[in-house]
Design a protein around this motif. Structure first.
Motif, PDB file in Angstrom:
ATOM      1  N   UNK A 500      37.074  43.061  28.894  1.00 34.46           N
ATOM      2  CA  UNK A 500      37.106  43.147  30.368  1.00 34.46           C
ATOM      3  C   UNK A 500      37.790  41.905  30.949  1.00 34.46           C
ATOM      4  N   UNK A 501      38.121  41.987  32.257  1.00 34.36           N
ATOM      5  CA  UNK A 501      38.805  40.867  32.905  1.00 34.36           C
ATOM      6  C   UNK A 501      37.804  39.853  33.463  1.00 34.36           C
ATOM      7  N   UNK A 502      38.247  38.593  33.503  1.00 34.85           N
ATOM      8  CA  UNK A 502      37.426  37.545  34.111  1.00 34.85           C
ATOM      9  C   UNK A 502      38.073  37.101  35.417  1.00 34.85           C
ATOM     10  N   UNK A 503      37.317  37.238  36.498  1.00 32.96           N
ATOM     11  CA  UNK A 503      37.791  36.760  37.801  1.00 32.96           C
ATOM     12  C   UNK A 503      36.972  35.529  38.173  1.00 32.96           C
ATOM     13  N   UNK A 504      37.451  34.794  39.184  1.00 34.94           N
ATOM     14  CA  UNK A 504      36.653  33.688  39.731  1.00 34.94           C
ATOM     15  C   UNK A 504      36.762  33.772  41.249  1.00 34.94           C
ATOM     16  N   UNK A 505      35.610  33.656  41.945  1.00 26.45           N
ATOM     17  CA  UNK A 505      35.668  33.744  43.406  1.00 26.45           C
ATOM     18  C   UNK A 505      35.008  32.543  44.080  1.00 26.45           C
ATOM     19  N   UNK A 506      34.629  31.524  43.298  1.00 28.22           N
ATOM     20  CA  UNK A 506      34.107  30.290  43.892  1.00 28.22           C
ATOM     21  C   UNK A 506      35.268  29.447  44.405  1.00 28.22           C
ATOM     22  N   UNK A 507      34.947  28.385  45.154  1.00 26.81           N
ATOM     23  CA  UNK A 507      35.976  27.520  45.756  1.00 26.81           C
ATOM     24  C   UNK A 507      36.961  26.970  44.730  1.00 26.81           C
ATOM     25  N   UNK A 508      36.491  26.800  43.506  1.00 31.53           N
ATOM     26  CA  UNK A 508      37.322  26.230  42.441  1.00 31.53           C
ATOM     27  C   UNK A 508      38.615  27.033  42.246  1.00 31.53           C
ATOM     28  N   UNK A 509      38.530  28.360  42.445  1.00 36.87           N
ATOM     29  CA  UNK A 509      39.699  29.224  42.221  1.00 36.87           C
ATOM     30  C   UNK A 509      40.813  28.929  43.228  1.00 36.87           C
TER      31      UNK A 509
END
Ligand code: PEP
Ligand code: MG
Length: 581
Positions: A500-509
Motif C-alpha cells: 500500500x501507499x504511504x502518505x503524510x499529512x502532518x506539517x512535516x510534509x
C-alpha cells in the motif's frame, strides 16, 4: 515604530493603512431611572427591537447560505434562537421591574455579565460563544439607540482592518475586496475568523492582545500573515525590507502558476503525489490553484466545532459532496472526526479530563459513539458518487481499533443498501499513523488498510512526549529527531511491504527543507497546506531520487538531531538551482 508578534493565521504580506473598527467599545450606554408606570413601555420597546433584530439576522442567514455555506448560516440561526430564549427574556423583564432603569442599561448589563462569564470559561468553545452574545447585544442596542452602524460592507478603500474581535456578521458582510489584511487583538489559528480569512485569502495576524489600543485609525502598518509580525509606523528601512519581501512573495506566487502544471517528479523521473489539507469545504476549489493533486486530509471535525454540535447526516453529506465535486476526479481523503484534545465539543464531551491529549480523542470517541460515527460514515458513503472519496481513521493505536472501525464501516454500507442509497465501489480506507504504537505495529495495520497517512504533528508529540502547544517544551518537538525518523521509516517500509501507499499529512510534509529526506525514506504522497505545495514541488524537481535515498540512509545513522539537520543543509547547498521549472 512598534513591533508586535501575533499568531500567523492566514499567509501574505501587506503594507497599508488601518481601518480601526471599534464600534463595540465606543458607544456609551445611557443610564437613567424610570417610573414604575414606564416599565411596560420600556419592555415593549425591547420587544420591538428584538423583532427588528430578528429580521436583520434572517437576512444575514440567507446571505450566508447563498454566499458561504449552510454551516456558516447556522451561526445566525443560533442568534435567532438566542433572541427567543425564554430564560433571557424573563431575566430582562424581572430586572427591568426590580431596577427601574432604562431598558438599554438593563439589557446591556445582562448581556455583558453573560459574555464575561463565557469569556472566563476554560472551554474554548464557550469563550467563542461570547462573541455571539456581543454580536446580538450590539445589534439590539443599535436599534434601541437608533445608531446607524457603519457596515464593513460599505468599505470603499483598501484597508488593513484592525479590530478587537470580528463578529461573525461582520466577517460575512465585510467588503472582502477592500479588506487587504486583518489584525486582531484576540483569536487563534483555528478560530472561526482565521478559518474564514484563509478561505477568503485575506492575510491575517490574530491574538495580538492590545494592538487596537496602540494603533491609530488610518495609520500605516506592515503585517506578515506568515511570520505573525505587525509593525506600526514602520521607518524607511523596515518599509524597504517589507517592500522587498512583498516583491519576493509576489514572485513566489507568480512562480506557482509556472510550476503548477509540471509533474512532481525528481530529475531522474521518480514521481510522487502532492495533495492539500483543508478544514472547510470552501477551501477545496482554491487548492487547485497551487497544483494540488487531491485532498490528502479533510479535517471533518470543523463541521462539528464551529456550530459546537454534531452535524446531521444531510449537512455532512452536503459538505462532503461539495468538496468531492470541487475536486472533480482527484482523490479526496475525508478523515473521520478528530474531536477531543484541544478540539472540544461541549455537547458531546466531558471536559474534565486530566490529560485530554491522552484521552477521549478521535477514533476512540467515534468508537464509543457508534451511532454518531455511523452517521458520518453513511454521509461519506452517500457522497462518494460525487467524486473519488477516500476515508481514514485518526489516532488508531492498534489493530483492534482498526478492526472495530472497519466493521462499523461495513455496517454503515449495509444500512445504505437497506435504504437503497447508492455509493461508490471500493472506497479506499486508510489508517492514520500518529501514535508510536501504530508505527510500531504498522506491518499488522497494513494488512487491513488501503493506505497509511502519517500524522507527524501527533506522532512527534507522542513519541517525544512533548505538548506541542506548550512553549516551554516546544523546542523538543523536532521532526528530525532520530526517534521520529525511525518511526517514519518503520511505517513507510511496512506500507510498502504490505503493498500500500504511504502518505503524510502532518506539517512535516509541507516543510520543503525536509522534502529530500521524506523522498529518500520512500514517502509516496505529501499532503500539506496548499500554499506550501509549490515550494515542496520545486525541491522535488531539483532532486534525484538516488541522492535522496543516500541522504535518508545517512540520516538514519545519525545519533543527534543536529547531525540530521546539518546533512539536510549540506544537501540543500549542493542542490540549489536544480531542474525546478
Ligand atoms: C497530525 O497529527 O499530524 C495531523 C495531521 O492531524 P491533526 O494536526 O489534525 O491532529
Ligand atoms: Mg493528528
Amino acid at each position: 515604530m512598534i513591533k508586535f508578534i501575533g499568531i500567523p493565521a492566514s499567509p501574505g504580506i501587506v503594507i497599508g493603512n488601518t481601518f480601526l473598527y471599534l464600534e463595540n467599545e465606543n458607544n456609551e450606554i445611557p443610564r437613567y431611572s424610570i417610573k414604575k408606570n414606564q416599565v411596560e413601555s420600556e419592555w415593549k420597546r425591547l420587544l420591538l427591537a428584538f423583532k427588528e433584530a430578528a429580521e436583520e439576522i434572517r437576512g444575514l442567514r440567507e446571505k450566508a447560505e447563498l454566499e458561504i455555506s449552510k454551516e456558516q448560516a447556522a451561526i445566525f440561526a443560533a442568534h435567532l434562537l438566542m433572541l427567543e430564549d425564554e430564560e433571557l427574556l424573563s431575566e430582562i423583564q424581572v430586572r427591568l421591574k426590580a431596577e427601574c432603569q432604562n431598558i438599554e442599561w438593563v439589557f446591556w448589563n445582562i448581556t455583558h455579565e453573560l459574555s464575561q462569564k463565557l469569556i472566563a470559561a476554560a472551554d474554548p468553545y464557550l469563550r467563542e460563544r461570547a462573541v455571539d452574545i456581543a454580536d446580538i447585544s450590539r445589534r439590539v442596542l443599535n436599534i434601541l439607540l437608533k445608531i446607524k452602524k457603519f457596515s464593513l460592507a460599505d468599505l470603499n478603500r483598501d484597508v488593513i482592518l484592525a479590530v478587537h474581535d470580528l463578529l461573525p456578521s461582520d466577517t460575512l458582510l465585510m467588503n472582502k475586496k477592500r479588506v487587504k489584511g486583518l489584525v486582531m487583538d484576540v483569536g487563534g489559528r483555528t478560530s472561526h475568523t482565521a478559518i474564514l480569512a484563509r478561505a477568503f485569502d485575506i492575510p491575517a495576524v490574530l491574538g495580538l492582545s492590545s494592538i487596537t489600543r496602540e494603533i491609530q485609525d488610518g495609520e500605516k502598518i506592515v503585517m506578515d500573515g506568515t511570520s505573525g509580525e505587525v509593525i506600526i509606523a514602520p521607518d524607511r528601512a523596515v518599509l524597504k525590507r517589507y517592500e522587498n519581501a512583498i516583491g519576493q512573495y509576489k514572485k513566489m506566487v507568480a512562480g506557482f502558476s509556472s510550476i503548477r502544471e509540471l509533474p512532481s517528479e525528481t530529475t531522474d523521473g521518480y514521481r510522487v503525489t502532492l495533495m492539500a489539507n483543508i478544514e472547510i469545504p470552501e477551501e477545496a476549489g482554491h487548492v487547485l490553484d497551487y497544483g494540488a493533486e487531491g485532498i490528502g486530509l479533510y479535517r471533518s471535525e470543523f463541521l462539528f466545532i464551529s456550530p459546537g454540535k454534531i452535524a446531521e447526516e444531510e449537512e455532512q453529506y452536503r459538505a462532503y459532496s461539495k468538496v468531492l465535486k470541487a475536486m472533480g476526479d482527484l482523490p479526496v481523503t475525508i478523515r473521520t472526526v478528530d474531536v477531543g484534545g484541544d478540539k472540544i465539543i461541549p455537547e458531546l464531551q466531558n471536559m474534565n479530563e486530566k490529560n485530554p491529549l491522552l484521552g477521549w480523542r478521535a477514533v476512540r470517541f467515534s468508537l464509543a459513539h457508534s451511532d454518531i460515527f455511523k452517521i458520518q460514515l453513511r454521509a461519506i458513503l452517500r457522497s462518494s458518487l460525487e467524486g473519488r472519496a477516500r476515508v481514514m481513521f485518526p489516532m488508531i493505536s492498534g489493530i483492534e481499533e482498526l478492526e472495530t472501525a472497519l466493521s462499523l464501516w461495513e455496517e454503515a454500507k449495509a444500512e445504505c443498501r437497506t435504504q437503497e442509497q447508492a455509493f461508490a465501489d471500493n472506497i479506499p480506507v486508510g489508517t492514520m499513523i500518529e501514535i508510536p504504537s501504530a508505527a510500531m505495529t504498522a506491518d499488522i495495520l497494513a494488512e487491513k488498510s488501503d493506505f497509511f497517512s502519517i500524522g507527524t504533528n501527533d506522532l512527534i508529540q507522542y513519541s517525544i512526549a512533548v505538548d506541542r502547544s506548550n512553549e516551554k517544551v516546544n523546542y523538543l518537538a523536532q521532526p528530525t529527531h532520530p526517534a521520529v525518523l525511525r518511526l517514519l521509516k518503520m511505517s513507510i517500509d511496512a506500507a510498502h511491504r504490505g503493498g500500500i501507499q504511504a502518505a503524510m499529512c502532518g506539517e512535516m510534509a509541507g516543510d520543503a527543507a525536509l522534502s529530500p529526506l521524506l523522498l529518500g525514506l520512500g514517502l509516496d504522497i505529501f499532503s500539506m497546506g496548499s500554499l506550501a505545495i509549490p515550494a515542496v514541488k520545486r525541491v522535488i524537481r531539483s532532486a534525484s531520487i538516488e541522492s535522496c535515498r543516500t541522504l535518508a540512509e545517512e540520516a538514519l545513522k545519525c545519533r543527534y538531531t543536529k547531525e540530521v539537520n546539518a546533512l539536510l543543509e549540506e544537501w540543500q547547498r549542493e542542490h540549489e538551482g536544480g531542474k525546478a521549472e
